[in-house]
Each structure stands twice: as C-alpha cells, then as structure tokens.
Scaffold this motif. Structure first.
Motif, PDB file in Angstrom:
ATOM      1  N   UNK A   4     -10.829 -14.465-105.374  1.00  0.00           N
ATOM      2  CA  UNK A   4      -9.557 -15.174-105.542  1.00  0.00           C
ATOM      3  C   UNK A   4      -8.812 -14.745-106.796  1.00  0.00           C
ATOM      4  N   UNK A   5      -9.562 -14.388-107.840  1.00  0.00           N
ATOM      5  CA  UNK A   5      -8.911 -13.923-109.071  1.00  0.00           C
ATOM      6  C   UNK A   5      -8.151 -12.622-108.802  1.00  0.00           C
ATOM      7  N   UNK A   6      -8.781 -11.712-108.031  1.00  0.00           N
ATOM      8  CA  UNK A   6      -8.113 -10.454-107.689  1.00  0.00           C
ATOM      9  C   UNK A   6      -6.865 -10.717-106.859  1.00  0.00           C
ATOM     10  N   UNK A   7      -6.989 -11.654-105.927  1.00  0.00           N
ATOM     11  CA  UNK A   7      -5.836 -11.993-105.081  1.00  0.00           C
ATOM     12  C   UNK A   7      -4.696 -12.560-105.927  1.00  0.00           C
ATOM     13  N   UNK A   8      -5.039 -13.412-106.879  1.00  0.00           N
ATOM     14  CA  UNK A   8      -4.015 -14.001-107.744  1.00  0.00           C
ATOM     15  C   UNK A   8      -3.305 -12.912-108.555  1.00  0.00           C
ATOM     16  N   UNK A   9      -4.047 -11.932-109.008  1.00  0.00           N
ATOM     17  CA  UNK A   9      -3.433 -10.836-109.764  1.00  0.00           C
ATOM     18  C   UNK A   9      -2.500 -10.013-108.887  1.00  0.00           C
ATOM     19  N   UNK A  10      -2.910  -9.758-107.648  1.00  0.00           N
ATOM     20  CA  UNK A  10      -2.057  -9.002-106.727  1.00  0.00           C
ATOM     21  C   UNK A  10      -0.772  -9.773-106.448  1.00  0.00           C
ATOM     22  N   UNK A  11      -0.878 -11.080-106.294  1.00  0.00           N
ATOM     23  CA  UNK A  11       0.303 -11.913-106.069  1.00  0.00           C
ATOM     24  C   UNK A  11       1.209 -11.885-107.295  1.00  0.00           C
ATOM     25  N   UNK A  12       0.603 -11.944-108.471  1.00  0.00           N
ATOM     26  CA  UNK A  12       1.394 -11.911-109.696  1.00  0.00           C
ATOM     27  C   UNK A  12       2.151 -10.590-109.820  1.00  0.00           C
ATOM     28  N   UNK A  13       1.514  -9.491-109.427  1.00  0.00           N
ATOM     29  CA  UNK A  13       2.201  -8.194-109.469  1.00  0.00           C
ATOM     30  C   UNK A  13       3.396  -8.186-108.516  1.00  0.00           C
ATOM     31  N   UNK A  14       3.213  -8.790-107.342  1.00  0.00           N
ATOM     32  CA  UNK A  14       4.322  -8.861-106.388  1.00  0.00           C
ATOM     33  C   UNK A  14       5.453  -9.722-106.943  1.00  0.00           C
ATOM     34  N   UNK A  15       5.094 -10.804-107.622  1.00  0.00           N
ATOM     35  CA  UNK A  15       6.113 -11.667-108.226  1.00  0.00           C
ATOM     36  C   UNK A  15       6.855 -10.910-109.319  1.00  0.00           C
ATOM     37  N   UNK A  16       6.110 -10.213-110.166  1.00  0.00           N
ATOM     38  CA  UNK A  16       6.746  -9.453-111.252  1.00  0.00           C
ATOM     39  C   UNK A  16       7.713  -8.418-110.688  1.00  0.00           C
ATOM     40  N   UNK A  17       7.311  -7.782-109.594  1.00  0.00           N
ATOM     41  CA  UNK A  17       8.180  -6.784-108.972  1.00  0.00           C
ATOM     42  C   UNK A  17       9.452  -7.432-108.453  1.00  0.00           C
ATOM     43  N   UNK A  18       9.309  -8.593-107.817  1.00  0.00           N
ATOM     44  CA  UNK A  18      10.477  -9.293-107.267  1.00  0.00           C
ATOM     45  C   UNK A  18      11.392  -9.787-108.370  1.00  0.00           C
ATOM     46  N   UNK A  19      10.816 -10.239-109.463  1.00  0.00           N
ATOM     47  CA  UNK A  19      11.602 -10.865-110.525  1.00  0.00           C
ATOM     48  C   UNK A  19      12.382  -9.863-111.361  1.00  0.00           C
TER      49      UNK A  19
END
Length: 747
Positions: A237-252
């Motif tokens: 889940x930690x890895x998944x959270x990091x991948x989601x955060x990267x997607x958010x950073x890209x969108x933002x």
C-alpha cells in the motif's frame, strides 16, 4: 409412541424397503435406492424390545439389531453414489442424531463413519475446486460447505469458500470464512489475502488495506523460502500511495493554486486538496486495488486522479463588491450572506457540483491579490487553467431568462478583455442567463457544439465559429488575434496586454502601474522576439512611446490587416518565365535571395526594434492637398518605387533635390522568412525548378504592391516610424533597386 412399537408389521415394511433399496444399488439405480431407503427410515425408529420382534428375527433370519443403522448407512451410500454429496452429509448428520450411543460406539460403526466422512470430504473438495475453476460459485460454495460440515477446521477449504462467496458478492460470508481461517492458522498469509478481498468488495477500503499489509508481513516472515519469494508478486500500500502521489504531482503542474470544494464550499490550496482526496474512498479503493499485482496500472491511477480533481471555471463580468479571498478564507461560500454578487459565487459552485465536479475556480476569491508573486503566477497561467478545465461556466448577468437569440451579443461580457481567453481556451463551455438557466434553454453539455450559440458568439466577437472551436494559443496568426482583441476593454489599463498572455502563449513579468502603452509594448515585443513575425507592425494609428513601430493602443489593430491583391500561381510563374531570360536579373535575384537568407529575424533589444528591411531612400516629398480630419496627402518619390502616396496627420516638410531637407526619410519593406518561401512546385517539379527559380520567384513577389513603413532618421543609425495613421502602399518600379538590404534600428 410410534406405530412401529405397536405394530410389528412396520418392521416388515421397513425391511422390505431396505431390500428393495439394496437391490437398486446393485443395479446402480441410486436415486431409486434413495427413495426406498428414505421410505424405510420414515417407518422407524424401531424398538427392539417390543414383543414379537425377536420371533420375527428367528423365523426369517433377519439381523434386527443393526437394521436401523444399516438403513441409514445405505441411504448415505446411495446419496454419495448418486453424486448428491450435500444430501449425503445431511443424511449422515441425521443418522448420528438418531443412533443410540451403544450403536455409535461399535467398531464397525466408527470404521464406516471415518471412511465415509473422508470420502465425502474429498469428493466435496474436488467438486468444489472444479466449480470454482469454472466460476460456478454457488455450486462451489455448496460443495465446500458440505466438506466443512464434516470438518470445520479445514483452513484451505474455508479460504476457497471465501473466494467463491466473494465471486457471488457475498462479502459478509466471505469475510467470516477468511476470519475463521485466520483463527485456525494465524501465521498463514492466505486468510489475510481473502480478508482483503472481502473487505475490498464490501467497500471497507481502510480495513482492506490493513488486511493486505498483514498478509505481506506474513509472507515476509514465513519460514518457508518459497512462500517468502511470493512477496515479490505484490506491491505494498505504501508503494501504491507513492504512485498515486506521483500522478497527483503530475496533474497539479497545471492546476490552479487554489480551488473551492463544491460540496463544502471551502477554499482549498494544493496540500488541502491532496489531503481531501486521500481521505476519500476513491483513494483508499485505488490503493487497495493496486496492491494485488506486480505492476501498477498507471493509466487507471491517472484516470482516477484526473476524475477526482476535475474542476470547473467561472467566466463572468466583475460587478460591485465581489467576495475576495479575505472574505471567503476559512469559511464556506454557502455560509456567506446571500447578497449579490455572493449569490453568483454560490450558484456557480452549485452548478459545478451538480455537473459532477468536486472543484470550482473563480477569479474573485481564488487568487490572493495581495500577494504579487501569486498574482504573477496566476495571470501567466490562467489560460492554461481554462484550457485544462472540464467545464467553463459563462455567466451572463445582464441576459434575462428566456431571452431570444441575439442577447449574447448585447451582453457586456462579450466586450471585456479577460473574457476573450475565457471562451477561446476551454474545450467545454456552457452559457447561463441571469437566473442561472441555460442560455436559450439549451441543456446540452457543451455549448461549443451548438450551431446557434456558436453563430451568436461569432457575431458577438467577430471570430469565426471554426476558429472558436479550433483555437490554438501561440504566435501563429498574430495579426488576426490582435484584431480579435482590438475592441475589448478592461477596467485596469495594463490588463489590455496581460489578458492576452495566454492567447499568444508568452510570459511577462507583471508590473501594474506601468501604464497601457508600456504593457502593450512589452507584450508585442515578446511576440516579435518569440516568433519573428512582423505582423505586429501592420496597424493604423498613433505610434507608441515604447517604440514607434508599435501602436499606442490595441485598437490600432481593429482595421483588418493590409490586404493586397493575391497573385495566382500561374501569373507568378509567367513573371518568373519573363525574368528567366534576363541574365542581369538572374544574377541580381540570386544575390538578393542569398542576402535575405542571411538576415537575422527581427528582434527587440532595450525597446529598440532591429528590423531587416529592403530600403528605398526618399528623394522627394510633395504636398498634394488636404485630407479629412486634418490629414494631408503627400506624393513621395523614392528610388525604385512608383505611385507612393502618403496620407497622414503628421506634419511632414516637403523637399526635393532642389530643396533638400536635413532629415533622411526611408521607405522600407520589412523582411520576413515568408518572403523566401516559394509558392510550391508542381507534384512532379521540372528539373529547372531549382534555387535559381526560387530566387526568381522572390523577385517576382517583391515586384508586387506592398505595405511600406516611412522612417525618419533620429540620430546616428537610429530611425523612428512616422505617418502610421494610414497605410502606405508602394510598388517596385525598378527591380535593380532591390539590392539595398539593411538591418535598421528603430526607436
């Protein structure tokens, strides 16, 4: 008391049914055997102490003592043989409930019971596995349940039944089986795996993530190296959270700095929006679903993130006391006193929410106007924010409900400077009337798809409907874009230029207080420097103090670009053919072509325009007569040109060779790369179509009429543009005069 106690004939009937059932089993007619044996059981139980039973047993040689047990056993065997395992197990349970303790304690009873239970359990498990493999979940649950009746401590069957129940979306039962399996074997990871699946299916994503983390821990700590290696199949889940955060950073990267959450009405900055998302089931569901494979589904992550963070933008005309950031901060817009224009903001948020968007942006309260850095970033990014929005809500506060077509063109919104980008940039727009009903009652999801509304917008703005749909920011079509903006007004004078930054895709340092001329001058300077396009020099009006080649006001571009007659390709090729026979012209053409090809593009340095030009010195200037509005008409004589008339309100002093002037005047044709672009050869160009032909094409083009600039020397090699209030049209008379090419610095 049973009638069998009173009437020994019941025993006779039961015995006969048993014999018939046994015979049916020998013939492999198991269902018929079940019927006979069921009928025998219905006649019992038998009281062996009843008088007469012993006599019957002695006369017929029947084994009455084991008859009751034998009937039950044979029924169980018949059901098993018929493949009716669940019923066989149920019959076995009924048998054990009805046998006395003495019969149960006998060795032959125990031996048969152990063997039968084992056979039933194995068969149920096998049939359950087959059904599960074929996704026949109901059948699998039935078979596994039968096996668990015989032995509730079978962890592997509990795990499989949990999987089958999950396949039926029976999440509660699946969870119960998983938790039972965990109790039986706390160190096994597979019970936790099924618990995660059940909780995920039940949409209890937080606990599902905890169960999955426990599974990973069991895998990592397993004493079995093969089991430990299985850990590599899963992502944490930690890895998944990091991948989601990267997607958010890209969108933002291109998101507004601050948005309103349309459900609560609260302003949220970047971190607050991320925290809000991570507290939602959307995020936990994504984390929970991203852990069961060895790779991330990045497309799905990006899609979920994009869908959640979609936002709507408001386009409107500022009116009175708009609610600023200081008013809305730490409050809900829905809790503000409902006075106009607060209600405009509230209705916008409601409209965005009803359209399915979690976030909304309004320039009234989403920019901290006391923070110059934020204002700078926002105005330079605003076009992209509108471009990337999922919906732009355009509010026409002065258009009454149920208005007839044409009201859009009369709205003050269509005259404002900032609103130009607000309908050009978005891909999806919707117009709303004063009462927040769709304009013209058009309930479509995108008014850019409405022929009627697009036609109205075209009439209101002067921008072709297709250009409204296909608009691309940048420095192509510069002159046309400037014409679009030429009639629009802004409250703050510098915004005449700042509102166009996104239209031309240029970035400027904002400096409110620099005044309109300088702001517009810096914008046009950036356009020229970025594109090399000299279309910005094509205007009619008063020159700017910033640079005389730029106008003092954007309204100078309202007059369409100077349109000279277009020479068809056939005519151009005829001219080329005529020039080809002149060796002198051919030599001059190549020299001219090479000179122009070596010229640097126009550029600004310290407000000075460095402009490559073909130069025609003025040798005489004669006043002809007075024109309208105080202008005067002059006839100019220049080496190589003919028919030059200058109509201007500027005071020009006539001169001639006999009456020379101390000033030096030049008529120039600004050079740009498009002069060297030939008209294009045929599909199969003839061999003679070479660089020489292109040079001749250049000369033929330069012989056509063109819009000239009149320059006067200021000091040294620096010039200033004059007589810019009318077009100056010139035509080459002597092509041998085309070789004077200079790079001139214009103040």
């Amino acid at each position: 008391m049973s009638k069998c106690v009173k009437y020994p004939r019941c025993l006779l009937q039961a015995y006969m049914h048993t014999q018939l059932g046994t015979a049916a089993m020998k013939e492999k007619e198991y269902n018929r055997a079940v019927q006979q044996l069921t009928a025998a059981i219905s006649l019992g139980p038998f009281n062996l102490d009843t008088p007469g039973f012993g006599t019957i047993s002695m006369v017929f040689g029947w084994n009455i003592d084991t008859l009751w047990r034998d009937i039950h056993e044979r029924k169980c065997e018949a059901l098993y043989a018929a493949g009716r395992i669940k019923e066989a197990v149920e019959s076995l349970q009924a048998m054990m409930n009805q046998l006395d303790e003495g019969t149960k304690a006998k060795k032959e009873t125990k031996d048969w019971l152990v063997d039968f239970e084992h056979r039933c359990a194995q068969t149920s498990k096998t049939l359950g596995d087959e059904a599960l493999h074929l996704n026949k979940y109901s059948e699998a649950v039935e078979q596994y349940s039968a096996a668990l009746v015989l032995d509730p401590s079978q962890e592997d069957i509990l795990i499989k039944r949990s999987e089958a129940r999950a396949g039926m979306a029976k999440w509660k039962g699946a969870l119960e089986d998983a938790e039972h399996a965990i109790k039986l074997n706390h160190s096994s990871p597979w019970g936790y795996e099924r618990k995660h699946a059940a909780l995920h299916g039940a949409q209890d994503y937080g606990n599902a993530i905890e169960a999955f983390s426990a599974m990973l821990l069991k895998l990592e700590n397993s004493p079995d190296p093969v089991t430990r290696k299985l850990r590599q199949k899963y992502l944490s889940p930690v890895d998944a959270d990091r991948a989601i955060q990267r997607a958010i950073d890209q969108s933002f990267q291109n998101f507004p700095l601050r948005l309103i959450e349309t459900t609560t009405g609260h302003l949220c900055d970047r971190d607050e929006r991320i925290n809000t998302f991570k507290a939602t089931p959307h995020c936990n569901k994504l984390i929970s679903s991203m852990t069961t494979g060895a790779t991330f589904d990045h497309e799905r992550i990006a899609e979920v993130v994009k869908n959640y963070f979609q936002y709507a933008m408001l386009s409107h005309r500022w009116e009175g006391n708009e609610p600023l950031l200081s008013v809305v901060r730490n409050k809900s817009v829905y809790d503000l006193e409902s006075l106009y224009p607060v209600t405009k903001l509230q209705r916008f948020c409601q409209t965005a929410r009803d359209a399915g968007y979690n976030w909304g942006w309004s320039d009234t309260c989403c920019i901290d106007k006391t923070n110059s850095v934020e204002v700078q970033q926002s105005l330079n990014s605003m076009f992209d924010w509108y471009r990337d929005s999922s919906l732009t809500v355009i509010y026409l506060s002065d258009v009454p409900p149920s208005s007839k077509p044409g009201a859009l063109a009369k709205s003050a919104w269509s005259t404002r400077g900032w609103t130009l980008q607000e309908f050009l940039a978005p891909r999806v727009i919707r117009f709303f009337a004063k009462d927040w009903t769709p304009y013209l009652n058009d309930g479509s999801l995108n008014h850019k798809g409405s022929t009627m509304i697009m036609r109205e917008l075209e009439n209101a703005t002067g921008i072709a409907a297709q250009a409204l749909l296909d608009f691309r920011p940048g420095t192509t079509g510069v002159r046309q874009k400037l014409q679009w903006a030429s009639t629009r007004i802004t409250t703050v004078q510098e915004d005449v230029a700042y509102s166009l930054l996104g239209i031309f895709d240029v970035t400027l340092r904002l400096n409110y207080g620099e005044k309109k001329q300088k702001a517009l001058g810096r914008l046009l300077e950036a356009i020229v420097s970025q594109s090399g396009d000299i279309a910005t020099l094509d205007w009619i009006g008063q020159p700017s103090e910033y640079n005389s080649c730029l106008p003092t006001d954007i309204s100078a571009y309202e007059t369409p670009a100077c349109a000279l007659s277009f020479v068809r390709r056939e005519e151009m090729e005829t001219l080329v053919s005529g020039l080809r026979n002149s060796p002198t012209v051919g030599t001059m053409a190549l020299i001219l072509y090479n000179k122009l090809d070596r010229q640097s593009p126009p550029r600004f340095v310290n407000h000075r325009l460095t402009l490559p030009c073909i130069v025609f010195p003025l040798t005489a200037l004669e006043k002809q007569n007075d024109g309208p509005f105080g202008s005067k008409l002059y006839h100019a004589t220049a080496d190589g040109l003919e028919g030059v008339e200058i109509n201007t309100a500027d005071k020009l002093i006539p001169f001639s060779p006999a009456r020379p002037t101390y000033q030096e005047f030049l008529l120039v044709r600004p050079c740009s790369r498009d002069l060297l672009a030939h008209i294009g050869p045929p599909v199969h160009p003839p061999p003679e179509f070479d660089a020489f032909t292109e040079a001749l094409l250049l000369v033929a083009r330069l012989k056509q009429k063109f819009a000239a600039l009149l320059l006067v020397r200021e000091r040294g090699a620096e010039y200033r543009r004059v007589a810019s209030d009318h077009d100056i049209i010139a035509q080459v008379r002597d092509i041998n005069r085309l070789t004077d090419i200079r790079t001139i610095e214009i103040l």
